[in-house]
Design a protein around this motif. Structure first.
Motif, PDB file in Angstrom:
ATOM      1  N   GLY A 172       0.965  -1.149  -0.099  1.00  0.00           N
ATOM      2  CA  GLY A 172       0.058   0.036  -0.137  1.00  0.00           C
ATOM      3  C   GLY A 172       0.936   1.275   0.030  1.00  0.00           C
ATOM      4  O   GLY A 172       2.028   1.115  -0.121  1.00  0.00           O
ATOM      5  N   ASP A 195      -0.828   3.276   4.783  1.00  0.00           N
ATOM      6  CA  ASP A 195      -0.772   2.314   6.221  1.00  0.00           C
ATOM      7  C   ASP A 195       0.365   1.388   6.157  1.00  0.00           C
ATOM      8  O   ASP A 195       0.428   0.663   6.822  1.00  0.00           O
ATOM      9  N   ASN A 202      -6.571   1.224   7.233  1.00  0.00           N
ATOM     10  CA  ASN A 202      -7.611   1.594   5.976  1.00  0.00           C
ATOM     11  C   ASN A 202      -8.749   2.142   6.642  1.00  0.00           C
ATOM     12  O   ASN A 202      -9.987   1.718   6.092  1.00  0.00           O
ATOM     13  N   GLU A 252     -13.048   1.230   9.809  1.00  0.00           N
ATOM     14  CA  GLU A 252     -11.947   0.397   9.106  1.00  0.00           C
ATOM     15  C   GLU A 252     -12.704  -0.256   7.768  1.00  0.00           C
ATOM     16  O   GLU A 252     -13.706  -1.045   8.002  1.00  0.00           O
ATOM     17  N   ILE A 294      -9.025  -5.270   4.227  1.00  0.00           N
ATOM     18  CA  ILE A 294      -7.701  -5.315   3.503  1.00  0.00           C
ATOM     19  C   ILE A 294      -7.605  -6.594   3.175  1.00  0.00           C
ATOM     20  O   ILE A 294      -7.879  -7.943   3.792  1.00  0.00           O
TER      21      ILE A 294
END
Length: 116
Positions: free
Chosen positions: A15, A23, A46, A70, A73
């Protein structure tokens, strides 16, 4: 048997970098595992903005507005953190016998980069 479970400490591998508002490199606890979608929700990682429609609860107070929450992911973008070295590591499984004499598979953290 899953590599990552609810409550595990994980680190984000991919990322955007932190200096660019991403993050990557952050660590957090797994709040939820979405097995069918191969995704995890990690505490404090996230964040997305969600607009919630204004409604009323049974007490009469109004709810709604803009919330931060959140987002999931993909499981391939996080790695389990080794409890000894506090670094991301791969996960292995061992076959052991428990107190009842039954054989069970147990997760263990493999060696991290500098430990080899």
């Amino acid at each position: 048997m899953a590599n990552i479970k609810k409550g595990d400490l994980v680190q984000v591998l991919n990322g955007r970098r932190q200096d660019r508002g991403g993050d990557r490199g952050k660590q957090g606890r797994v709040l939820e595992v979405l097995v069918e979608r191969n995704r995890v929700i990690v505490e404090g990682i996230n964040f997305v903005t969600k607009h919630v429609r204004v409604g009323q609860t049974q007490r009469g107070s109004k709810t709604g507005g803009i919330e931060q929450m959140e987002a999931p992911i993909h499981v391939s973008n996080v790695a389990l953190v080794d409890p000894k070295t506090k670094k991301p590591t791969r996960v292995g499984f061992r076959v052991e016998k428990n107190d009842d004499g039954k054989t069970v598979r147990v997760r263990y953290a493999k060696k991290s980069g500098e430990d080899l």
